[in-house]
Design a protein around this motif. Structure first.
Motif, PDB file in Angstrom:
ATOM      1  N   SER A   1       0.931  -1.280   0.046  1.00 14.44           N
ATOM      2  CA  SER A   1       0.066  -0.037   0.093  1.00 14.44           C
ATOM      3  C   SER A   1       0.925   1.133   0.121  1.00 14.44           C
ATOM      4  CB  SER A   1      -0.876  -0.037   1.373  1.00 14.44           C
ATOM      5  OG  SER A   1      -1.719   1.108   1.363  1.00 14.44           O
ATOM      6  N   CYS A   2       0.275   2.322   0.275  1.00 15.83           N
ATOM      7  CA  CYS A   2       1.154   3.535   0.433  1.00 15.83           C
ATOM      8  C   CYS A   2       0.996   4.215   1.454  1.00 15.83           C
ATOM      9  CB  CYS A   2       1.376   4.521  -0.887  1.00 15.83           C
ATOM     10  SG  CYS A   2      -0.064   5.219  -1.273  1.00 15.83           S
ATOM     11  N   GLU A   3       1.562   4.875   2.235  1.00 15.57           N
ATOM     12  CA  GLU A   3       1.443   5.473   3.652  1.00 15.57           C
ATOM     13  C   GLU A   3       0.782   6.787   3.634  1.00 15.57           C
ATOM     14  OE1 GLU A   3       4.887   4.595   3.091  1.00 15.57           O
ATOM     15  OE2 GLU A   3       4.289   2.440   3.588  1.00 15.57           O
ATOM     16  N   LYS A   4       1.175   7.859   2.872  1.00 16.97           N
ATOM     17  CA  LYS A   4       0.659   8.816   2.895  1.00 16.97           C
ATOM     18  C   LYS A   4       0.768   9.636   1.293  1.00 16.97           C
ATOM     19  CE  LYS A   4       2.927  10.628   6.865  1.00 16.97           C
ATOM     20  NZ  LYS A   4       4.295  11.040   6.602  1.00 16.97           N
ATOM     21  N   SER A   5      -0.042  10.706   1.345  1.00 12.96           N
ATOM     22  CA  SER A   5       0.096  11.758   0.126  1.00 12.96           C
ATOM     23  C   SER A   5      -0.242  10.833  -1.353  1.00 12.96           C
ATOM     24  CB  SER A   5       1.254  12.464   0.135  1.00 12.96           C
ATOM     25  OG  SER A   5       1.219  13.352  -0.908  1.00 12.96           O
ATOM     26  N   VAL A   6       0.726  11.174  -2.204  1.00 14.33           N
ATOM     27  CA  VAL A   6       0.348  10.542  -3.603  1.00 14.33           C
ATOM     28  C   VAL A   6       0.956   9.332  -3.635  1.00 14.33           C
ATOM     29  CG1 VAL A   6       2.841  11.313  -4.720  1.00 14.33           C
ATOM     30  CG2 VAL A   6       0.581  11.249  -6.125  1.00 14.33           C
ATOM     31  N   CYS A   7       0.263   8.134  -4.392  1.00 16.14           N
ATOM     32  CA  CYS A   7       0.776   7.196  -4.752  1.00 16.14           C
ATOM     33  C   CYS A   7       0.083   6.367  -5.772  1.00 16.14           C
ATOM     34  CB  CYS A   7       0.358   6.195  -3.576  1.00 16.14           C
ATOM     35  SG  CYS A   7      -1.329   6.374  -3.065  1.00 16.14           S
ATOM     36  N   GLY A   8       0.601   5.417  -6.250  1.00 13.75           N
ATOM     37  CA  GLY A   8       0.012   5.069  -7.580  1.00 13.75           C
ATOM     38  C   GLY A   8       1.150   3.633  -7.965  1.00 13.75           C
TER      39      GLY A   8
END
Ligand code: 0PR
Length: 395
Positions: free
Chosen positions: A88-95
């Motif tokens: 997953s991603c922790e914070k803010s922008v991800c993709g």
């Protein structure tokens, strides 16, 4: 399959023969792809066996993917670029890196649907999204796959989506809007700020399809607002395998918030990671390496030069076409030109048959669609216009 294996030279002589049937971008004015940059090809080869579907085994390729997402996030004005971890991603922008615009568009809408329906039963209700009439046909696949109604808003006289039409299509079952930053047929950019305002007012997601424009708009002299800088934009599709000069298949999907990626997760009990948010399982790590290499190598300056080159060709084509009395439907916004010619379908056929030019046609109205890519030259433009003149004179 043959029982016994054939020698390498026999296979390669066959392959080379068959490859000669491919067009090699010579006289191609219809494609949004081009020759990948040399460095992308080399990087692709180096990571040819890397599978991003099993991140734990390919930590190096995965690092490159995260770095590419970080660079793209920066390019697209994500507030602070936080690099996603494996699951997953922790914070803010991800993709993540997709196979291209089609997968990115499908996953963006799947994310909207999952976030809206999560834990909620919606008996008998068909959810919908509102997209511009000019949207790429990948949204027909979205409608077909996800049981979502896709409503098409009208365009204005410049082939931008008409905001009043979008507004009139929003109802209680609408979950999101789509804007296009560089539409396939005209290269036009929708009024993203107005769409975003509408999305915020109606609490809707807003996906921006910048599959083509993502590597063009930021490098234009007067860039349009289309990215995360605009409050209300929730996801963006951008394709390194188009104007990003990477290898095929290289697409990318970026989200403003990690909740999107979370909503896409399925459990992967026997892999090195616990969950997967991608659409495909096995994924090319080679594409990640290729995109990393070309983005690092060219930098903003390199991409700016690439876009300048294509825009100069575009300006030359439009100016000289006008001198021959062929007018563009709109002043080109990027390196896509829709040219008004008599009997466009016939002209297209004759251009191919007589002079080997590959051009395409816009749907409504029908006009010659020309994409000026890095593989095209000034000479191409001159020769093409001479041939166009001959073909139309013979009609
Ligand atoms: N969104 C937009 C705005 C697009 O222009 C495209 C493709 C997509 C999404 C879908 O991207 P993928 O094809 O990567 O899934 N636009 C080109 C088109 O349909 C793709 C293309 C490129 C077609 C090269 C032919 C060609 O030779 O025209």
């Amino acid at each position: 399959m043959n029982e016994q294996g054939l020698p390498e030279n026999e296979i390669f002589s066959y392959l080379e023969n068959v490859k000669s049937e491919d067009t090699d971008y010579y006289r191609v004015l219809s494609s949004m792809c081009t020759h990948p940059h040399k460095i992308a090809v080399e990087a692709h080869r180096l990571f040819i066996e890397a599978n991003l579907g099993d991140l734990g085994l390919f930590a190096g390729a995965h690092r490159l993917e995260r770095e590419v997402i970080g660079m793209l996030g920066e390019l697209l004005h994500a507030q602070s670029v936080e690099i996603p971890s494996g699951e997953s991603c922790e914070k803010s922008v991800c993709g993540y890196l997709t196979t291209g615009g089609t997968e990115s568009n499908i996953q963006a809408v799947r994310g909207m649907k999952n976030l809206v329906t999560m834990g909620r039963k919606m008996p008998g209700e068909i959810l919908n999204i509102v997209i511009p009439e000019s949207a790429h046909f990948s949204f027909d696949k979205v409608a077909n796959m996800m049981g979502i109604e896709v409503k098409r808003a009208l365009l204005d006289s410049e082939f931008k989506v008409d905001i009043a039409s979008v507004e009139s299509l929003i109802d209680a079952n609408t979950i999101g809007l789509v804007g296009i930053a560089g539409n396939t047929e005209f290269g036009q950019v929708d009024p993203i700020e107005e769409l975003a305002k509408l999305a915020l007012e109606n609490e809707l997601f807003l996906h921006i399809d910048a599959a083509f424009g993502g590597f063009v708009i930021p490098f234009l002299e007067n860039p349009h607002s289309f990215d995360f800088k605009v409050p209300g934009v929730t996801s963006i599709a951008i394709d390194p395998h188009k104007m990003g000069l990477s290898t095929i298949p290289s697409g990318a999907l970026l989200f403003r918030s990690p909740s999107f990626l979370d909503s896409l997760k399925v459990n992967t009990p026997y892999l090195t990671t616990k969950a997967q948010f991608t659409l495909t399982g096995t994924r090319s790590g080679a594409s990640a390496a290729a995109t990393y290499a070309v983005m690092k190598h060219l930098g903003r300056e390199g991409y700016r030069k690439n876009v300048q080159y294509c825009m100069q060709l575009t300006a030359k084509l439009v100016k000289e076409a006008r001198e021959l009395s062929f007018k563009p439907l709109i002043e080109p916004v990027m390196n896509v030109v829709a040219l008004r010619v008599p009997s466009p379908d016939l002209v297209r056929e004759q251009l191919l048959k007589k002079y080997s030019w590959n051009v395409s046609i816009t749907r409504n109205p029908r006009a010659l669609r020309l994409v000026l890519m890095p593989h095209n030259t000034e000479r191409d433009v001159e020769e093409f216009l001479q041939d166009l003149k001959k073909v139309t004179a013979e009609l």
